[in-house]
Design a protein around this motif. Sequence first.
Motif, PDB file in Angstrom:
ATOM      1  N   MET A 124      -7.900  14.528 -13.213  1.00 55.41           N
ATOM      2  CA  MET A 124      -6.658  13.833 -12.889  1.00 55.41           C
ATOM      3  C   MET A 124      -6.420  13.855 -11.386  1.00 55.41           C
ATOM      4  SD  MET A 124      -2.748  14.745 -14.049  1.00 55.41           S
ATOM      5  CE  MET A 124      -3.155  14.649 -15.802  1.00 55.41           C
ATOM      6  N   LEU A 125      -6.646  15.005 -10.761  1.00 53.62           N
ATOM      7  CA  LEU A 125      -6.485  15.115  -9.308  1.00 53.62           C
ATOM      8  C   LEU A 125      -7.458  14.199  -8.575  1.00 53.62           C
ATOM      9  CD1 LEU A 125      -5.993  18.965  -8.833  1.00 53.62           C
ATOM     10  CD2 LEU A 125      -4.276  17.175  -8.496  1.00 53.62           C
ATOM     11  N   ILE A 126      -8.708  14.163  -9.035  1.00 52.29           N
ATOM     12  CA  ILE A 126      -9.715  13.314  -8.402  1.00 52.29           C
ATOM     13  C   ILE A 126      -9.313  11.853  -8.494  1.00 52.29           C
ATOM     14  CG2 ILE A 126     -12.083  12.458  -8.612  1.00 52.29           C
ATOM     15  CD1 ILE A 126     -12.945  15.294  -9.315  1.00 52.29           C
ATOM     16  N   ALA A 127      -8.869  11.426  -9.677  1.00 60.34           N
ATOM     17  CA  ALA A 127      -8.497  10.022  -9.866  1.00 60.34           C
ATOM     18  C   ALA A 127      -7.299   9.643  -8.997  1.00 60.34           C
ATOM     19  CB  ALA A 127      -8.181   9.775 -11.344  1.00 60.34           C
ATOM     20  N   ILE A 128      -6.256  10.482  -8.980  1.00 58.99           N
ATOM     21  CA  ILE A 128      -5.068  10.179  -8.181  1.00 58.99           C
ATOM     22  C   ILE A 128      -5.406  10.209  -6.694  1.00 58.99           C
ATOM     23  CG2 ILE A 128      -2.755  10.960  -7.567  1.00 58.99           C
ATOM     24  CD1 ILE A 128      -2.924   9.739 -10.333  1.00 58.99           C
ATOM     25  N   ALA A 129      -6.222  11.181  -6.285  1.00 61.25           N
ATOM     26  CA  ALA A 129      -6.610  11.270  -4.875  1.00 61.25           C
ATOM     27  C   ALA A 129      -7.398  10.040  -4.441  1.00 61.25           C
ATOM     28  CB  ALA A 129      -7.430  12.538  -4.632  1.00 61.25           C
ATOM     29  N   CYS A 156       0.826  -1.214   0.000  1.00 56.14           N
ATOM     30  CA  CYS A 156       0.000   0.000   0.000  1.00 56.14           C
ATOM     31  C   CYS A 156       0.857   1.259   0.000  1.00 56.14           C
ATOM     32  CB  CYS A 156      -0.930  -0.005   1.209  1.00 56.14           C
ATOM     33  SG  CYS A 156      -2.252  -1.226   1.110  1.00 56.14           S
ATOM     34  N   THR A 157       1.979   1.235   0.710  1.00 55.92           N
ATOM     35  CA  THR A 157       2.880   2.389   0.706  1.00 55.92           C
ATOM     36  C   THR A 157       3.465   2.614  -0.677  1.00 55.92           C
ATOM     37  OG1 THR A 157       3.442   1.991   3.028  1.00 55.92           O
ATOM     38  CG2 THR A 157       4.939   3.387   1.774  1.00 55.92           C
ATOM     39  N   VAL A 158       3.864   1.536  -1.349  1.00 56.39           N
ATOM     40  CA  VAL A 158       4.399   1.640  -2.709  1.00 56.39           C
ATOM     41  C   VAL A 158       3.334   2.182  -3.666  1.00 56.39           C
ATOM     42  CG1 VAL A 158       5.285   0.325  -4.669  1.00 56.39           C
ATOM     43  CG2 VAL A 158       6.125  -0.157  -2.360  1.00 56.39           C
ATOM     44  N   ILE A 159       2.090   1.706  -3.543  1.00 55.75           N
ATOM     45  CA  ILE A 159       1.008   2.170  -4.418  1.00 55.75           C
ATOM     46  C   ILE A 159       0.775   3.666  -4.244  1.00 55.75           C
ATOM     47  CG2 ILE A 159      -1.483   2.047  -4.827  1.00 55.75           C
ATOM     48  CD1 ILE A 159      -1.319  -0.942  -4.246  1.00 55.75           C
ATOM     49  N   ARG A 160       0.784   4.138  -3.011  1.00 54.84           N
ATOM     50  CA  ARG A 160       0.557   5.566  -2.776  1.00 54.84           C
ATOM     51  C   ARG A 160       1.676   6.403  -3.388  1.00 54.84           C
ATOM     52  NH1 ARG A 160      -1.021   6.317   3.455  1.00 54.84           N
ATOM     53  NH2 ARG A 160       0.869   5.058   3.781  1.00 54.84           N
ATOM     54  N   GLY A 161       2.924   5.964  -3.214  1.00 63.19           N
ATOM     55  CA  GLY A 161       4.032   6.697  -3.813  1.00 63.19           C
ATOM     56  C   GLY A 161       3.967   6.684  -5.331  1.00 63.19           C
ATOM     57  N   ALA A 162       3.600   5.519  -5.894  1.00 64.43           N
ATOM     58  CA  ALA A 162       3.509   5.415  -7.349  1.00 64.43           C
ATOM     59  C   ALA A 162       2.391   6.304  -7.898  1.00 64.43           C
ATOM     60  CB  ALA A 162       3.272   3.957  -7.743  1.00 64.43           C
ATOM     61  N   ALA A 163       1.271   6.396  -7.177  1.00 61.99           N
ATOM     62  CA  ALA A 163       0.156   7.234  -7.624  1.00 61.99           C
ATOM     63  C   ALA A 163       0.562   8.707  -7.659  1.00 61.99           C
ATOM     64  CB  ALA A 163      -1.049   7.030  -6.715  1.00 61.99           C
ATOM     65  N   VAL A 164       1.281   9.155  -6.628  1.00 62.67           N
ATOM     66  CA  VAL A 164       1.750  10.546  -6.619  1.00 62.67           C
ATOM     67  C   VAL A 164       2.745  10.777  -7.752  1.00 62.67           C
ATOM     68  CG1 VAL A 164       2.970  12.301  -5.274  1.00 62.67           C
ATOM     69  CG2 VAL A 164       1.335  10.794  -4.141  1.00 62.67           C
ATOM     70  N   ALA A 165       3.617   9.788  -7.997  1.00 62.23           N
ATOM     71  CA  ALA A 165       4.561   9.912  -9.114  1.00 62.23           C
ATOM     72  C   ALA A 165       3.820   9.995 -10.443  1.00 62.23           C
ATOM     73  CB  ALA A 165       5.516   8.717  -9.111  1.00 62.23           C
ATOM     74  N   LEU A 166       2.734   9.236 -10.558  1.00 58.80           N
ATOM     75  CA  LEU A 166       1.934   9.267 -11.781  1.00 58.80           C
ATOM     76  C   LEU A 166       1.327  10.652 -12.004  1.00 58.80           C
ATOM     77  CD1 LEU A 166       0.917   7.499 -14.114  1.00 58.80           C
ATOM     78  CD2 LEU A 166      -1.081   6.931 -12.713  1.00 58.80           C
ATOM     79  N   LEU A 167       1.002  11.335 -10.915  1.00 56.17           N
ATOM     80  CA  LEU A 167       0.502  12.704 -11.037  1.00 56.17           C
ATOM     81  C   LEU A 167       1.556  13.591 -11.681  1.00 56.17           C
ATOM     82  CD1 LEU A 167      -1.546  14.979 -10.397  1.00 56.17           C
ATOM     83  CD2 LEU A 167      -0.468  15.169  -8.145  1.00 56.17           C
ATOM     84  N   GLY A 168       2.812  13.442 -11.260  1.00 57.98           N
ATOM     85  CA  GLY A 168       3.894  14.226 -11.856  1.00 57.98           C
ATOM     86  C   GLY A 168       4.085  13.916 -13.323  1.00 57.98           C
ATOM     87  N   VAL A 169       4.006  12.625 -13.693  1.00 60.72           N
ATOM     88  CA  VAL A 169       4.149  12.239 -15.093  1.00 60.72           C
ATOM     89  C   VAL A 169       2.997  12.797 -15.929  1.00 60.72           C
ATOM     90  CG1 VAL A 169       4.186  10.278 -16.683  1.00 60.72           C
ATOM     91  CG2 VAL A 169       5.452  10.150 -14.526  1.00 60.72           C
ATOM     92  N   GLY A 170       1.770  12.667 -15.405  1.00 59.49           N
ATOM     93  CA  GLY A 170       0.611  13.192 -16.122  1.00 59.49           C
ATOM     94  C   GLY A 170       0.694  14.694 -16.312  1.00 59.49           C
ATOM     95  N   TYR A 171       1.174  15.384 -15.286  1.00 55.44           N
ATOM     96  CA  TYR A 171       1.326  16.847 -15.379  1.00 55.44           C
ATOM     97  C   TYR A 171       2.325  17.223 -16.467  1.00 55.44           C
ATOM     98  CZ  TYR A 171       2.903  21.536 -14.068  1.00 55.44           C
ATOM     99  OH  TYR A 171       3.253  22.859 -14.081  1.00 55.44           O
ATOM    100  N   ALA A 172       3.444  16.470 -16.540  1.00 48.92           N
ATOM    101  CA  ALA A 172       4.477  16.766 -17.533  1.00 48.92           C
ATOM    102  C   ALA A 172       3.995  16.480 -18.951  1.00 48.92           C
ATOM    103  CB  ALA A 172       5.735  15.958 -17.241  1.00 48.92           C
ATOM    104  N   LEU A 173       3.185  15.453 -19.128  1.00 50.66           N
ATOM    105  CA  LEU A 173       2.772  15.038 -20.462  1.00 50.66           C
ATOM    106  C   LEU A 173       1.505  15.736 -20.956  1.00 50.66           C
ATOM    107  CD1 LEU A 173       3.424  11.179 -20.293  1.00 50.66           C
ATOM    108  CD2 LEU A 173       4.858  12.951 -21.337  1.00 50.66           C
TER     109      LEU A 173
END
Length: 442
Positions: A115-120, A91-108
């Motif tokens: 996007m915020l709702i889905a990641i949250a 669960c800790t890894v999933i939470r970190g990966a989800a936040v990282a995905l937010l950064g990737v989505g923002y860059a792309l």
Amino acid sequence: MESPQTAAADGPRSLLRLSAFRGLWAGDAVSRLGYQIALYLFPLLAVTELHSSGTQAGLVAASQFVPVVVLSLVAGVLADRARTRSLILICTVIRGAAVALLGVGYALFGLSVWMLIAIAFVVGSATVFYDVGYQSAIPKVLKPGELAAGNGILQASTSATQMAGPALAGVFVQAAGLPFAVTMTCALFAGGAISFWFLRMEESVAAPPSRPGGRALLAGLRFTWKCRPIRDLCVQSGLFNLHEQAFLTAFLIYGVREADMSSGTVGLLIGVASVGALIGSVGTGHLSGRLHAGTTLAAGMIAASLSLLLGALFAQVLPPLWVFAVGFLCNGVGLSAYNVYVMSLRQSIPPQEFMGSVTAAYRLVALGPNPLGALLGGLLADALGAGSALVAVAASLTLTSLLVLASPVRRVRQVEDARRVLRSHLPDTGIARPLAEEKSDL
């Protein structure tokens, strides 16, 4: 291995020498700070980066809490069957990966509300499973006599992260922008995952695969309902959270519109409760061997409620800034003393096979009323005026806090004695064997 009495008497310093507890505490403190940053980061980005409406920002914030209602019971079944270390690590890894995905989505693609709702929602869902697994892990690394002192340490770190998280989220976004905020949050989750990776704890084999998940869930819920001490604590916590959310919602409106406070001052005042919680957690954990568990629990709940009522009343005639600062501080101290013993009793009373289900049911009842409480606070502020709404909510909260005086948990002197003292209030099914074993050891 130290005895429970020795550990409780020696306090936090002794418990932190236990490698399993130290690893659990360190991993939770670091990853919880990451979660507290994310908790405020998502709606903050909606307001500052997207200039969203209040409704949109509210949807982003709410998406983190919806999983508590939807997934808590499922998390309880999984926590009873899965290896606890593996559950909290994943669960800790999933939470970190989800936040990282937010950064990737923002860059792309750039940032969007959806996007915020889905990641949250993903972070909130993983947190539900993490919290149930983490709370089920505590009695696996501590003895019953060590639970109050250990929970005092854990509650203290939780209070510290609740203070630091919102401030860090604001500083990260304002000073360095979203990429830096995402990087630092991911780093914290990574640090927690590393600590859990090296965590070593004794665990019994998970529930037999032949036992259907639905039956396991029903058995745990049945135990929670029939066990009066656990049921009393569930209801008491649910009522408190309902009123507290109503109070905080009305207070936001009161502070800005009636007391002419800035939004920063209002947030700082609410944060004072976390300072009180830190003081109360450390003090309760340190003195756990000398405090009467039931009396401290009841006194903490009543003090936490009464302090809000007195603050709402005295703010009518005295400067509200200082009145509420003292009120929130006392509220935090009392609530943390209550929470330390509630968590300890909830971990010591149920059989191990029901630990996940009981934890999940408790969280569902205790946290489920939060959205309703927030809505109620806003409606009362519109109908009565924010100041009058504060008095009405706090008065109702104080009255409901007196229910704890009728609960049999008041008779428990020490956490390790809870099963023996409360034996007549525990269900027969699934509890006779542990009680018999306890009796033979006396």
